[in-house]
Design a protein around this motif. Structure first.
Motif, short mmCIF file in Angstrom:
data_model
loop_
_atom_site.label_atom_id
_atom_site.label_comp_id
_atom_site.label_asym_id
_atom_site.label_seq_id
_atom_site.Cartn_x
_atom_site.Cartn_y
_atom_site.Cartn_z
N PHE A 298 0.73 -1.24 -0.01
CA PHE A 298 -0.10 -0.11 0.12
C PHE A 298 0.86 1.32 0.10
CE2 PHE A 298 -2.03 -3.44 2.34
CZ PHE A 298 -3.27 -3.88 1.56
N PRO A 299 1.40 1.49 -1.15
CA PRO A 299 2.63 2.81 -1.24
C PRO A 299 1.75 4.10 -0.80
CG PRO A 299 2.00 1.67 -3.36
CD PRO A 299 1.55 0.72 -2.56
N PRO A 300 2.36 4.75 0.12
CA PRO A 300 1.94 6.18 0.36
C PRO A 300 1.91 7.15 -0.68
CG PRO A 300 4.07 5.80 1.31
CD PRO A 300 3.71 4.44 0.78
N SER A 301 2.60 6.67 -1.89
CA SER A 301 2.31 7.52 -2.97
C SER A 301 1.27 7.40 -3.88
CB SER A 301 3.79 7.19 -3.98
OG SER A 301 3.82 5.94 -4.27
N ASP A 302 0.65 6.22 -3.70
CA ASP A 302 -0.57 6.05 -4.26
C ASP A 302 -2.01 6.84 -3.46
OD1 ASP A 302 -3.01 4.90 -5.40
OD2 ASP A 302 -2.30 2.85 -5.46
N PRO A 303 -2.66 7.50 -4.27
CA PRO A 303 -3.79 8.53 -3.39
C PRO A 303 -4.81 7.71 -3.12
CG PRO A 303 -3.64 8.66 -6.01
CD PRO A 303 -2.25 8.05 -5.52
N GLN A 304 -5.11 6.44 -3.76
CA GLN A 304 -5.99 5.64 -3.08
C GLN A 304 -6.22 5.32 -1.75
OE1 GLN A 304 -6.74 1.46 -4.40
NE2 GLN A 304 -4.65 1.51 -5.39
N TRP A 305 -5.07 5.23 -1.14
CA TRP A 305 -4.89 4.90 0.16
C TRP A 305 -4.87 6.04 1.14
CZ3 TRP A 305 -6.12 0.42 -0.63
CH2 TRP A 305 -5.72 -0.48 -1.45
N ARG A 306 -4.77 7.33 0.54
CA ARG A 306 -5.13 8.45 1.58
C ARG A 306 -6.36 8.57 2.60
NH1 ARG A 306 -2.55 13.14 1.25
NH2 ARG A 306 -1.70 12.70 -0.51
N SER A 307 -5.95 8.59 3.69
CA SER A 307 -7.13 8.33 4.75
C SER A 307 -7.94 7.07 4.65
CB SER A 307 -8.25 9.50 4.67
OG SER A 307 -7.67 10.70 4.59
N ALA A 308 -7.10 6.21 4.24
CA ALA A 308 -7.92 4.71 4.12
C ALA A 308 -7.76 4.25 5.59
CB ALA A 308 -6.93 3.82 3.17
N SER A 309 -8.89 3.37 5.73
CA SER A 309 -9.15 2.59 6.97
C SER A 309 -8.16 1.58 7.07
CB SER A 309 -10.32 2.11 6.96
OG SER A 309 -10.54 1.20 8.15
N SER A 310 -7.29 1.46 8.11
CA SER A 310 -6.32 0.53 8.36
C SER A 310 -6.69 -0.86 8.43
CB SER A 310 -5.21 0.85 9.56
OG SER A 310 -4.77 2.20 9.26
N ASP A 311 -7.94 -1.18 8.72
CA ASP A 311 -8.56 -2.56 8.75
C ASP A 311 -8.37 -3.42 7.50
OD1 ASP A 311 -10.49 -1.07 7.35
OD2 ASP A 311 -12.03 -1.86 8.93
N ARG A 312 -8.36 -2.39 6.36
CA ARG A 312 -7.92 -2.83 5.01
C ARG A 312 -6.80 -3.49 4.89
NH1 ARG A 312 -9.99 1.61 1.10
NH2 ARG A 312 -9.42 -0.15 -0.44
N PHE A 313 -5.92 -3.03 5.32
CA PHE A 313 -4.12 -3.40 5.44
C PHE A 313 -4.02 -4.64 6.18
CE2 PHE A 313 -3.23 1.51 5.42
CZ PHE A 313 -3.85 1.45 4.24
N LEU A 314 -4.74 -4.76 7.32
CA LEU A 314 -4.43 -6.03 7.90
C LEU A 314 -5.31 -7.22 7.58
CD1 LEU A 314 -3.57 -7.43 10.68
CD2 LEU A 314 -5.41 -6.39 11.83
N ALA A 315 -6.63 -6.93 7.14
CA ALA A 315 -7.46 -8.10 6.38
C ALA A 315 -6.70 -8.40 5.18
CB ALA A 315 -8.52 -7.37 6.12
N HIS A 316 -5.90 -7.71 4.44
CA HIS A 316 -5.29 -8.04 3.17
C HIS A 316 -4.12 -9.06 3.61
CE1 HIS A 316 -2.97 -7.80 -0.64
NE2 HIS A 316 -1.88 -7.59 0.09
N ALA A 317 -3.30 -8.60 4.74
CA ALA A 317 -2.12 -9.33 5.23
C ALA A 317 -2.51 -10.79 5.54
CB ALA A 317 -1.39 -8.78 6.28
N ALA A 318 -3.73 -10.77 6.40
CA ALA A 318 -4.34 -12.02 6.78
C ALA A 318 -4.95 -12.99 5.79
CB ALA A 318 -5.59 -11.72 7.76
N GLY A 319 -5.33 -12.34 4.45
CA GLY A 319 -5.82 -13.19 3.52
C GLY A 319 -4.64 -13.47 2.74
N LEU A 320 -3.63 -13.07 2.92
CA LEU A 320 -2.31 -13.57 2.37
C LEU A 320 -2.06 -14.89 2.99
CD1 LEU A 320 -0.12 -10.33 1.42
CD2 LEU A 320 -1.64 -11.68 -0.16
N VAL A 321 -2.08 -14.92 4.25
CA VAL A 321 -1.70 -16.11 5.00
C VAL A 321 -2.52 -17.17 4.52
CG1 VAL A 321 -1.53 -17.02 7.23
CG2 VAL A 321 -0.72 -14.68 6.93
#
Length: 400
Positions: A298-321
Motif C-alpha cells: 500500500f505505497p503512500p505515493s498512491d492516492p487511493q490509500w489517502r485516509s484509508a481505514s487500516s483494517d483493510r491493510f490488516l485484512a489483506h495481510a491475513a488474507g495472504l496467509v
C-alpha cells in the motif's frame, strides 16, 4: 433429463476471511469448486450440472472449469447468477433448469468439496423413494436452546437431532413451486432447501450423511482440509514476524487504535488513518510471510490509500496467509505512548482485530507501556506500536 445437479457458489464466504471467495481458493493446488464439480459431473446418473455464481466471479469460475478433467465441461450448463440470499440463488438456479424439466435435482454447497460417490449414490437412491431428502449426521454434543439473555430455555433430546448437510435432493417440480411461493410471500431467508420444503408442506426425510462431508467455513477449516488431503505427509513450518510503526501527533480530536476511534486532544500525521497498532500487526504478518512490508503493498505515493481505514491493510495481510494455506496462531501488539490510555478500549480493540483476521479473541493480545517520559513518545510528540505475529505455513510454501 432425469437428474440435474445444482451447485450453489454465489456466496462471498466472509467467515473465511478476506481474499477471493472460499469456493475459488486453492485446496491441495486445485480450486475448491473444481473439486466439488468433479464429484458430481463424474457421476453417470447426473446428466447435467448448473452452477450459480456471483456476477463478479465469472473469471474465477472459468478458471475452475479449465481445471476440470477433459470432457467434464461439456456437461456443465451455462451459469445462473446468484441473488441477495442463498435462497434467492437457489431459486435462480432452479428457474434456469426449468426449461430442461429434470425429474430430480440435487442441490449442493460448493464449499463441501469432500462429498464422495457413496453419499451421492445414497442421495439419488433416497430421493427416488421419498421425493424430498436431506443427509444428516447424529449430534454428539448436548444442545441448549437459549433465551435473549443467554439463559437456558430447554435441552432437546439429542437422539432426535441431526446436523443437516448437502447434497439435498428433491422432486424438481414441487421444489420449484415451493421456491416461487416463498419468494412471492416474502419469505427469503431459509438457510437450506429442506427447511423451505418443510415450510411449503412437503414431507422431508433425513438419511445418513457423511461425517467427512465437511463445509469449509472458517480459516482453520482450510488448514485442516489441506492436512486431510496430504495425510501424514502434510507438515507445517512455524514462522514469527515482527512489525513496528510510529506516527507524529498533529491537529485533531481523535486517534485510531486497534480499529477503534479513540477521543484524544491530538490527531496523528499520516497518509492513511494512522492506526499504529494495525500497521504494526500488518507488517508482522507480512514479515512472517517474507512478503515485503505495508509500504510495498500500500505505497503512500498512491492516492487511493489517502485516509484509508487500516483494517483493510490488516485484512489483506491475513488474507495472504490464508491464500498460502497458512494459519494465524497468535497476534501480539504493544502500544507505546503516554496518552491515550489503552485500558478502557483494550477489549474492544482485541475484538475488532479478531474480527478483521477471523480469529478467536484468545488469539489476540494487546498491551501498553509508557517510555518513562523518555524519547519522542515520552515528550508526547508521537505514538508508536510494535507487534509480533506467529503463523504456520504448509511445508511446500517454505522457500529455501
Amino acid at each position: 433429463m432425469s437428474v440435474a445437479a445444482l451447485i450453489v457458489a454465489a456466496g462471498r464466504g466472509s467467515r473465511a476471511g478476506e481474499g477471493i471467495p472460499k469456493q475459488y481458493r486453492l485446496l491441495g493446488g486445485k480450486p475448491v469448486l473444481t473439486r466439488t464439480l468433479e464429484a458430481f459431473v463424474g457421476q453417470q446418473r447426473i446428466k447435467k450440472a448448473l452452477v450459480v455464481i456471483h456476477p463478479d466471479d465469472q473469471h474465477l469460475y472459468q478458471e475452475c472449469v479449465t481445471a476440470l478433467p477433459a470432457g467434464y465441461a461439456d456437461l456443465l450448463l451455462p451459469v445462473a447468477y446468484g441473488g441477495e440470499t442463498r435462497q434467492d440463488s437457489v431459486r435462480n438456479g432452479l428457474e434456469a433448469l426449468s426449461g430442461l424439466a429434470p425429474r430430480h435435482v440435487l442441490i449442493h454447497d460448493a464449499a463441501r468439496p469432500f462429498v464422495d460417490v457413496s453419499l451421492i449414490d445414497r442421495t439419488l437412491g433416497a430421493v427416488l423413494i421419498w421425493g424430498a431428502v436431506v443427509p444428516g449426521i447424529a449430534v454428539t454434543d448436548t444442545i441448549k436452546v437459549i433465551g435473549p439473555q443467554g439463559e437456558v430455555v430447554s435441552t432437546p433430546d439429542r437422539a432426535s437431532l441431526r446436523a443437516v448437510q448437502t447434497p439435498q435432493a428433491f422432486d424438481f417440480a414441487p421444489l420449484l413451486t415451493a421456491h416461487r411461493k416463498a419468494a412471492s410471500d416474502g419469505f427469503r431467508n431459509f438457510t437450506d432447501d429442506g427447511a423451505l420444503a418443510e415450510w411449503a408442506g412437503l414431507p422431508v426425510h433425513v438419511f445418513p450423511g457423511d461425517i467427512g462431508n465437511v463445509k469449509l467455513t472458517h480459516t482453520t477449516d482450510f488448514a485442516e482440509a489441506e492436512r486431510r488431503l496430504k495425510g501424514s505427509t502434510m507438515t507445517y513450518v512455524t514462522r514469527l514476524g515482527t512489525g513496528f510503526d510510529v506516527h507524529a501527533f498533529g491537529d485533531g480530536d481523535h486517534v485510531w487504535l486497534g480499529g477503534i476511534k479513540i477521543p484524544h486532544d491530538r490527531g496523528v500525521v499520516a497518509h492513511s488513518d494512522g492506526d499504529v497498532i494495525l500497521h504494526a500487526l500488518t507488517d508482522a504478518l507480512l514479515g512472517a510471510l517474507a512478503d515485503g512490508d505495508i509500504g510495498t503493498h500500500f505505497p503512500p505515493s498512491d492516492p487511493q490509500w489517502r485516509s484509508a481505514s487500516s483494517d483493510r491493510f490488516l485484512a489483506h495481510a491475513a488474507g495472504l496467509v490464508r491464500n498460502r494455506g497458512g494459519v494465524i496462531d497468535h497476534l501480539d501488539a504493544t502500544l507505546l505512548c503516554e496518552k491515550p490510555r489503552l485500558g478502557p478500549y483494550r477489549e474492544a480493540m482485541r475484538k475488532r482485530i479478531a474480527e478483521i483476521c477471523s480469529l478467536r479473541l484468545d488469539q489476540v493480545s494487546l498491551k501498553a507501556t509508557t517510555t518513562e517520559k523518555l524519547g519522542f513518545t515520552g515528550r508526547g510528540e508521537g505514538i508508536a506500536a510494535q507487534a509480533a505475529a506467529t503463523i504456520r505455513l504448509p511445508e511446500a510454501s517454505h522457500e529455501s
